[in-house]
Design a protein around this motif. Structure first.
Motif: not given
Lengths: 98, 86
Positions: A70, B61, B65, B76
Motif C-alpha cells: 500500500e 487496501g 480505497q 489499508r
C-alpha cells in the motif's frame, strides 16, 4: 497504519533512481505505554523503520505510517518503497483497559 | 480480519488527501479472551465504533480505497464490523 515517533532523519549518498528528492525519517515504534502517556517520550521495543516522508514531519512528531504494497499506491510509477507516512497527528488519545 | 478493541482516536490535519474527513481510531489487537495481544495500530472508522468496543478490521487496501473514493490511497485498515458477541 501504525503510529510512530520521528526520532531522526536519514540522508542517502547513493539511492535507487526512483528515490530522487525523497526525504527519509527514522521512526521509533509506539506501543501502548508510549501512546497512553505512561512512557511519553520513549519508544517501544522493536526495530526502527526508515520511512519516506512527504508531509514534512519534524523531529518528535507522532505520525501514522503504512507498510507494504500500500505504501507504493500514491505513486504512478513503480517504486521499490516499503513504508510511507500518511498522517501527522495533531492530537491523540489512547487509554487501554488493561 | 483482525479482531481488535477501539482504545483511542486521533486527529491529523496534515495527511494524505484520502484521509480528509475520515475518523481515525487507535485499536489494540485482542485475543479470544479480549486480552491485548499486539501493538496498537490505526484504522479508519465509518461505522461509529464507541470506546472500548470490539471490532473487526480489514487489511484489504483495495476495499478501503473504494471507501475513500481514491484509488491511490495508501490506507489499508478499515473497521468493517462492530462485534456484539464473540
Amino acid at each position: 497504519m501504525k503510529p510512530g515517533r520521528v526520532i531522526g532523519t536519514v540522508t542517502l549518498s547513493q539511492a535507487a533512481p526512483q528515490f530522487r528528492g525523497a526525504r527519509w525519517k527514522m521512526l521509533g515504534p509506539m506501543g501502548p505505554d508510549e501512546l497512553s502517556g505512561k512512557n511519553p517520550d520513549g519508544c517501544a521495543s522493536g526495530w526502527s523503520p526508515v520511512v519516506l516522508d512527504q508531509l514534512g514531519a519534524g523531529e518528535g512528531d507522532v505520525v501514522l505510517y503504512v507498510e507494504g504494497a500500500e505504501a507504493t499506491q500514491p505513486f504512478d510509477h513503480p517504486i521499490p518503497l516499503d513504508a510511507i507516512t500518511v498522517a501527522l497527528l495533531d492530537r491523540y488519545e489512547f487509554d487501554p483497559i488493561d | 480480519m483482525i479482531l481488535a478493541r477501539v482504545d483511542g482516536h486521533c486527529t491529523a490535519t496534515i495527511a494524505h488527501p484520502s484521509l480528509k474527513g475520515q475518523r481515525i481510531v487507535l485499536c489494540t489487537p485482542i485475543d479470544e479472551a479480549g486480552k491485548a495481544s499486539g501493538s496498537p495500530f490505526a484504522a479508519i472508522d465509518t461505522l461509529g465504533a464507541g470506546r472500548h468496543s470490539r471490532v473487526f478490521i480489514t487489511t484489504d487496501g483495495s476495499w478501503t480505497q473504494g471507501t475513500v473514493h481514491d484509488d491511490s490511497s495508501p490506507i489499508r485498515n478499515q473497521i468493517l464490523g462492530l462485534i456484539d458477541d464473540a
